[in-house]
Design an enzyme around this catalytic site. Structure first.
Site, PDB file in Angstrom:
ATOM      1  N   ASP A 153     -31.571 -20.692  -5.131  1.00 54.03           N
ATOM      2  CA  ASP A 153     -31.582 -19.175  -5.706  1.00 54.03           C
ATOM      3  C   ASP A 153     -30.453 -18.424  -4.945  1.00 54.03           C
ATOM      4  OD1 ASP A 153     -32.899 -17.156  -3.995  1.00 54.03           O
ATOM      5  OD2 ASP A 153     -33.901 -19.223  -3.933  1.00 54.03           O
ATOM      6  N   ASP A 188     -30.941 -15.506  -3.591  1.00 55.32           N
ATOM      7  CA  ASP A 188     -31.602 -14.498  -2.845  1.00 55.32           C
ATOM      8  C   ASP A 188     -31.647 -13.170  -3.816  1.00 55.32           C
ATOM      9  OD1 ASP A 188     -33.402 -13.878  -0.835  1.00 55.32           O
ATOM     10  OD2 ASP A 188     -31.847 -12.555   0.168  1.00 55.32           O
TER      11      ASP A 188
END
Length: 292
Positions: A209, A211
């Site tokens: 991802d 973050d």
């Protein structure tokens, strides 16, 4: 000395095709029990020891991992090198979900963990300027590229946060200003303890991802992370297979940084002042220097 690779990662790695002589071993250490049973196997003639960092079913959160027991158990099992595989968030635009980063630096922002095998009664200070083994890291990067990973970054800084919560947006932006590449919760004190145990260590960080710094995207969502982790698993399997093939084809030599002798001049407590009880617990980690 022959290769014997310790692999710390998810329990899904046990499903690697072609494993032979598979056996599970329940072990204890002077520091308590490791996260999981050790799974011994051979692949391409190379001995492997798997340890599920969070146990099967992801039972243990990052702050509650017994990092000392995990590294001690691998040392007692006779591993010569340790490969860490872990999920991370990206702090750089070019490191999209699915990218693999073979990190070469850490910033340790964890605070609720015991970070050393040494303490009062036997004090030691090991060098951590270069916290990973450059040889093993290069081999892991080569293996990731051969596995077909689209983006493999050689080098990068891993910010270790305490967790278990994800970052605030302000924290995420701060870590980007520091020049960090990825953020995760598990590689410290793991890397520090591996150095104290004189075990060459490499970390492959698998991006799941962005973050939460990327405001145009949704915030970090665990369901999305799990989807990307599942997609990364096949690449992780191929990476391990390619790494083991390289080990089978190349005799092991000591790490360029001399990690196998990291304790040579690190213990500074005078012999007559050392605590016998602590020395007994250090038999595997520091026996090479303490038993001379």
């Amino acid at each position: 000395m022959s290769w014997k690779l310790g692999i710390i990662g998810g329990s899904g790695l046990y499903g690697l095709d072609g494993l032979e002589n598979v056996r599970k071993e329940t072990v204890g250490t002077p520091w308590g029990n490791p996260s999981s049973t050790l799974v011994h196997a051979t692949l391409e003639g190379v001995e492997l020891v798997f340890l599920a960092r969070h146990d099967e079913g992801h039972r243990i959160p990052p702050s509650d991992l017994n990092y000392r027991a995990n590294i001690d158990a691998l040392k007692r099992a006779g591993v010569t090198d340790v490969l860490s595989l872990s999920a991370v968030g990206s702090l750089k635009e070019e490191l999209a979900p699915g990218a693999f980063v073979v990190v070469d630096q850490f910033i340790d922002r964890s605070f609720a963990r015991t970070k050393s095998f040494f303490s009062e009664g036997c004090v030691a200070h090991v060098a951590m300027a270069d916290p990973v083994c450059s040889r093993l890291s290069a081999m892991a990067a080569d293996a990731a590229e051969a596995a077909g990973v689209e983006t493999v970054q050689r080098g990068g800084t891993y910010l270790v946060m305490e967790g278990p919560q994800f970052s605030t947006r302000a924290e995420s932006q701060l870590y980007r200003q520091w020049g960090c590449s990825v953020i995760g919760m598990t590689n410290m004190p793991e890397a520090k303890l591996a150095r104290e145990a004189e075990l060459p260590y490499a970390s492959v960080s698998m991006v799941t991802d962005y973050d939460c710094w990327r405001t145009e995207d949704a915030d970090v969502d665990i369901s999305d992370i799990l989807k990307t982790m599942h997609a990364n698993t096949a690449h992780a399997h191929a990476l391990v297979r390619n790494l083991v093939k390289a080990m089978a084809a190349n005799p092991r030599t000591d790490s360029p940084q001399g990690i196998e002798t990291a304790l040579e001049f690190a213990i500074i407590t005078a012999p007559e002042k050392r605590d016998p009880a602590l020395l007994a617990k250090l038999d595997a980690v520091a026996g090479r220097v303490l038993n001379r």
